[in-house]
Enzyme design. Structure first.
Site, PDB file in Angstrom:
ATOM      1  N   GLY A  51      61.613 -49.498 -40.267  1.00 11.94           N
ATOM      2  CA  GLY A  51      62.687 -48.696 -39.663  1.00 11.94           C
ATOM      3  C   GLY A  51      62.169 -47.843 -38.540  1.00 11.94           C
ATOM      4  O   GLY A  51      62.339 -46.620 -38.517  1.00 11.94           O
ATOM      5  N   ALA A  54      61.868 -50.669 -33.080  1.00 17.19           N
ATOM      6  CA  ALA A  54      62.295 -52.074 -33.012  1.00 17.19           C
ATOM      7  C   ALA A  54      63.244 -52.417 -34.151  1.00 17.19           C
ATOM      8  O   ALA A  54      64.308 -53.006 -33.931  1.00 17.19           O
ATOM      9  CB  ALA A  54      61.066 -52.987 -33.071  1.00 17.19           C
ATOM     10  N   GLY A  89      60.138 -44.286 -37.744  1.00 18.29           N
ATOM     11  CA  GLY A  89      58.934 -44.943 -37.219  1.00 18.29           C
ATOM     12  C   GLY A  89      58.020 -44.022 -36.436  1.00 18.29           C
ATOM     13  O   GLY A  89      58.171 -42.788 -36.441  1.00 18.29           O
ATOM     14  N   CYS A  91      57.364 -43.560 -33.071  1.00 18.70           N
ATOM     15  CA  CYS A  91      57.787 -42.841 -31.865  1.00 18.70           C
ATOM     16  C   CYS A  91      58.337 -41.457 -32.214  1.00 18.70           C
ATOM     17  O   CYS A  91      57.911 -40.440 -31.667  1.00 18.70           O
ATOM     18  CB  CYS A  91      58.828 -43.674 -31.123  1.00 18.70           C
ATOM     19  N   ASN A  93      58.269 -39.776 -35.182  1.00 15.11           N
ATOM     20  CA  ASN A  93      57.549 -38.923 -36.136  1.00 15.11           C
ATOM     21  C   ASN A  93      56.141 -38.536 -35.720  1.00 15.11           C
ATOM     22  O   ASN A  93      55.730 -37.397 -35.911  1.00 15.11           O
ATOM     23  CB  ASN A  93      57.486 -39.627 -37.498  1.00 15.11           C
ATOM     24  N   CYS A  96      55.571 -40.822 -29.460  1.00  9.75           N
ATOM     25  CA  CYS A  96      56.097 -40.358 -28.169  1.00  9.75           C
ATOM     26  C   CYS A  96      56.702 -38.957 -28.225  1.00  9.75           C
ATOM     27  O   CYS A  96      56.421 -38.124 -27.359  1.00  9.75           O
ATOM     28  CB  CYS A  96      57.195 -41.291 -27.668  1.00  9.75           C
ATOM     29  N   LYS A  99      54.275 -36.024 -29.238  1.00  9.05           N
ATOM     30  CA  LYS A  99      53.290 -36.007 -28.145  1.00  9.05           C
ATOM     31  C   LYS A  99      53.878 -35.363 -26.899  1.00  9.05           C
ATOM     32  O   LYS A  99      53.287 -34.478 -26.296  1.00  9.05           O
ATOM     33  CB  LYS A  99      52.838 -37.453 -27.893  1.00  9.05           C
ATOM     34  N   VAL A 192      57.110 -53.945 -38.472  1.00  5.51           N
ATOM     35  CA  VAL A 192      56.351 -52.955 -39.247  1.00  5.51           C
ATOM     36  C   VAL A 192      55.406 -52.099 -38.402  1.00  5.51           C
ATOM     37  O   VAL A 192      54.780 -51.167 -38.927  1.00  5.51           O
ATOM     38  CB  VAL A 192      55.546 -53.615 -40.394  1.00  5.51           C
ATOM     39  N   TYR A 231      44.999 -44.518 -24.007  1.00  8.73           N
ATOM     40  CA  TYR A 231      46.224 -43.752 -23.735  1.00  8.73           C
ATOM     41  C   TYR A 231      46.341 -42.545 -24.681  1.00  8.73           C
ATOM     42  O   TYR A 231      46.516 -41.404 -24.246  1.00  8.73           O
ATOM     43  CB  TYR A 231      47.295 -44.786 -23.986  1.00  8.73           C
ATOM     44  N   GLU A 235      45.740 -38.477 -23.826  1.00  8.96           N
ATOM     45  CA  GLU A 235      46.915 -37.596 -23.922  1.00  8.96           C
ATOM     46  C   GLU A 235      46.655 -36.432 -24.881  1.00  8.96           C
ATOM     47  O   GLU A 235      46.969 -35.280 -24.583  1.00  8.96           O
ATOM     48  CB  GLU A 235      48.137 -38.382 -24.399  1.00  8.96           C
ATOM     49  N   LEU A 256      40.825 -45.910 -20.238  1.00  9.19           N
ATOM     50  CA  LEU A 256      42.134 -46.561 -20.081  1.00  9.19           C
ATOM     51  C   LEU A 256      42.028 -48.063 -19.799  1.00  9.19           C
ATOM     52  O   LEU A 256      42.522 -48.556 -18.777  1.00  9.19           O
ATOM     53  CB  LEU A 256      42.949 -45.880 -18.967  1.00  9.19           C
ATOM     54  N   ASP A 327      50.239 -55.300 -46.281  1.00 10.14           N
ATOM     55  CA  ASP A 327      51.146 -55.122 -47.428  1.00 10.14           C
ATOM     56  C   ASP A 327      52.252 -56.170 -47.490  1.00 10.14           C
ATOM     57  O   ASP A 327      52.952 -56.272 -48.495  1.00 10.14           O
ATOM     58  CB  ASP A 327      51.791 -53.727 -47.368  1.00 10.14           C
ATOM     59  N   LEU A 328      52.434 -56.906 -46.409  1.00 11.95           N
ATOM     60  CA  LEU A 328      53.584 -57.823 -46.339  1.00 11.95           C
ATOM     61  C   LEU A 328      53.405 -59.106 -47.155  1.00 11.95           C
ATOM     62  O   LEU A 328      54.367 -59.839 -47.358  1.00 11.95           O
ATOM     63  CB  LEU A 328      53.853 -58.218 -44.874  1.00 11.95           C
ATOM     64  N   HIS A 498      63.283 -34.869   0.429  1.00 13.05           N
ATOM     65  CA  HIS A 498      62.268 -33.880   0.784  1.00 13.05           C
ATOM     66  C   HIS A 498      62.632 -32.510   0.236  1.00 13.05           C
ATOM     67  O   HIS A 498      63.810 -32.154   0.271  1.00 13.05           O
ATOM     68  CB  HIS A 498      62.158 -33.819   2.306  1.00 13.05           C
ATOM     69  N   GLU A 503      58.863 -38.969  -2.762  1.00 13.44           N
ATOM     70  CA  GLU A 503      59.050 -39.436  -1.382  1.00 13.44           C
ATOM     71  C   GLU A 503      57.736 -39.948  -0.773  1.00 13.44           C
ATOM     72  O   GLU A 503      57.756 -40.657   0.234  1.00 13.44           O
ATOM     73  CB  GLU A 503      59.641 -38.334  -0.494  1.00 13.44           C
TER      74      GLU A 503
END
Ligand code: FAD
Ligand code: NA7
Length: 525
Positions: A51, A54, A89, A91, A93, A96, A99, A192, A231, A235, A256, A327-328, A498, A503
């Site tokens: 969950g 994706a 998921g 992102c 918790n 992204c 962070k 997952v 990455y 960060e 990187l 685990d799958l 500007h 620009e």
């Protein structure tokens, strides 16, 4: 419609014009899936395992298209601190969102100090409160967890808080707090994701933490060794420095990997300029806890073989992420695995006919939330909505949220040269001076951007790279232009806004090949 029911899909698609075959396949699949589920032979049309970005996108879109869907999500606690979190998921918790919030907190600290130069009366002693920051970040996350659960209920996705494990290709056991539950489905989507890796050295699991622990850490990080220069490592080191702590980055080989290396080195140099040391060509050997509670880290220089040690408050492993395949019980379903990830074809199909995979768990694709969301949504539309649209993984824009941010879209300079040859690639570049940097006299040394383009012909732009403030906001719009076939001619004939830093892309006239100085004389000429 009956035509599709009785003709095997292979025959059906054969003989049809190439562009029609996948439409027939999709329509056939759609009708077959609906018939089997109407016969009620499975508990669900679709079970999504995971969950996160994706899985949730896929599950919700499948329901919108008429499927009966269950979505499993389960988070195992971290080994060192036992940290766990709610549905949504990585992102939301531990990725992204926290962070970006901590990055913002660190930028605000910088802005407060700049404010004095702009005439604000600011107290010099201003300092951050780590526990208050963590509390605010965690409150936001909890609210998103709550909204996610309500959204799933409203959209009629059955959410199951259990660890999924295959019995066979149509049967799954969900390990719940209350015991095991066996469920079946016509189709499965594996979403997952992954979790941070730990190095195989003494003390790694006992004393080191990862990004999974950092955003809820119940003490100040203090002097922190960040191992890994990808990455996530850069960060985290960046916002820790901005918040007043003392991060050091340990780099095994290059900074990187996978990004344009000129830009990567500028990112590293801009961090060093802010006082973040980089230990180059080094790998950790061990972590021991001293009597005073501090962590003694020993490491080795991979070139000279020399060993060194230092004492830290925190050791943060940022050495990459491992796909959660273990685990799958994938062998029970017959699904192939490649280096902890699942290989899929352009339809996100695995080697097993009714099992698909999307998001970070798939092999060889960018590990990014918007990629996971779009791929999940498109897959659901193909499975249940008669769509034939495939996910396009090319030219995905991204941002590294370091103190001076780096965003890019398209090819790096080295990849363009590899693909088209050095003689066929033109690089337009320039340093620039953000207007807002003048008054607080911030360093403009690393504010740099470049467009990697075709040398002859239309001069199509292959890649855009930008190091400077609000990089993600700058590159997002250019990403749409690049995907629409942007050329250098269009770029430099676009009238800029500007005074902005975006620009600067419209002012790129100096090529690397010319050898001319790419440093600007003023901001407005
Ligand atoms: P996940 O979001 O990881 O979701 C998978 C879910 O499945 C998890 O909840 C997991 O616990 C659960 N699960 C695993 N196994 C099972 C099982 N057997 N049964 C049931 N449930 C299971 N991306 C960006 O685009 N921008 C950023 O700025 C960015 N920053 C990041 C910063 C950090 C520190 C990290 C770690 C990642 C960042 N990412 C960023 C990447 C982004 O978070 C991932 O690409 C995205 O979350 C992937 O989504 P997913 O659905 O594939 O997997
Ligand atoms: P990355 O981008 O794979 O970076 C991992 C970094 O860790 C990289 O610099 C590696 O160096 C380094 N590394 C890997 N193993 C070790 C060991 N054993 N010791 C020391 N250093 C090591 O992973 P991230 O976690 O930063 O990011 C993953 C994705 O999450 C990213 O793409 C975002 O989309 C979100 P190397 O270059 O291999 O020598």
């Amino acid at each position: 419609m009956h035509l599709f029911e009785f003709v095997p899909v292979s025959q059906l698609a054969e003989g049809a014009p190439r562009h029609r075959r996948s439409i027939y396949r999709s329509a056939y699949l759609d009708i077959r899936l609906r018939e089997e589920s109407a016969q009620g032979s499975y508990d669900y049309d679709l079970i999504v395992i995971g969950g996160g970005s994706a899985g949730l996108a896929c599950a919700k879109e499948a329901v919108l298209n008429g499927a009966r869907v269950a979505c499993l999500d389960y988070v195992k606690p971290t080994p060192t601190l036992g940290t766990k979190w709610g549905v949504g998921g990585t992102c939301v918790n531990v990725g992204c969102i926290p962070k970006k919030l901590m990055h913002q907190a660190s930028l605000l600290g910088e802005a407060v100090h700049e404010a004095a130069a702009y005439g604000w009366n600011v107290d010099d002693k201003i300092k951050p409160d780590w526990s208050k920051l963590v509390q605010s970040v965690q409150n936001h996350i909890k609210s998103v967890n709550w909204v996610t659960r309500v959204d799933l209920r409203d959209k009629k996705v059955e959410y199951i808080n259990g660890l999924g494990s295959f019995v066979d290709s149509h049967t799954l056991v969900a390990k719940l707090k209350s015991g095991d539950r066996t469920i079946t489905a016509q189709t499965f989507v594996i979403a997952v994701g992954g979790r941070p890796r730990y190095p195989d050295i003494p003390g790694a699991l006992e004393y080191g933490i990862t990004s999974d622990d950092l955003f809820s850490l119940d003490r100040e990080p203090g002097k922190t060794l960040v191992v890994g220069a990808g990455y996530i490592g850069l960060e985290c080191a960046g916002f820790l420095k901005g918040l007043g702590y003392e991060p050091t980055v340990m780099v095994r080989s290059i900074v990187l990997r996978g990004f344009d290396q000129q830009m990567a080195e500028l990112v590293a140099a801009s961090m060093e300029e802010r006082g973040i040391p980089f230990l180059r060509k080094s790998v950790p050997l061990s972590v021991e806890k001293q009597d005073d509670g501090k962590l003694l880290v020993k490491w080795k220089n991979t070139e000279t073989g020399e060993e060194a040690e230092d004492v830290f408050d925190t050791v943060l492993w940022a050495i990459g992420r491992k796909g959660l395949v273990d685990d799958l019980n994938l062998p029970n379903a017959g699904v192939s695995v490649q280096k902890d990830k699942i290989p899929v074809d352009s339809q996100e199909a695995t080697n097993v006919a009714n099992i698909y995979a999307v998001g970070d768990i798939i092999y060889g694709k960018p590990e990014l939330t918007p990629v996971a969301i779009l791929a999940g949504r498109l897959l659901a539309r193909r499975l249940y909505g008669g769509s034939i649209q495939l996910m396009d993984y090319a030219d995905v824009a991204t941002t590294v949220f370091t103190p001076l941010e780096y965003a890019c879209v398209g090819l790096s300079e080295e990849d363009a040269v590899k693909q088209y040859g050095a003689d066929e690639v033109e690089v337009f570049h320039g340093y620039y001076k953000p207007t807002e940097f003048f008054i607080p006299q911030k360093s403009v040394r690393y504010c740099y951007l470049k467009a990697v383009a075709e040398r002859h012909g239309d001069q199509r732009v292959y890649g855009l790279h930008y190091l400077g403030p609000v990089a993600g906001e700058v590159i997002q719009g250019f990403a749409a232009a690049l995907k629409s076939g942007l050329t250098i001619n269009t770029l430099i004939n676009t009238v800029g806004i500007h005074p902005t830093t975006a620009e600067e892309f419209t002012r790129l006239t100096i090529t690397k090949r010319s050898g001319l100085d790419p440093t600007p004389a003023s901001c407005c000429s």
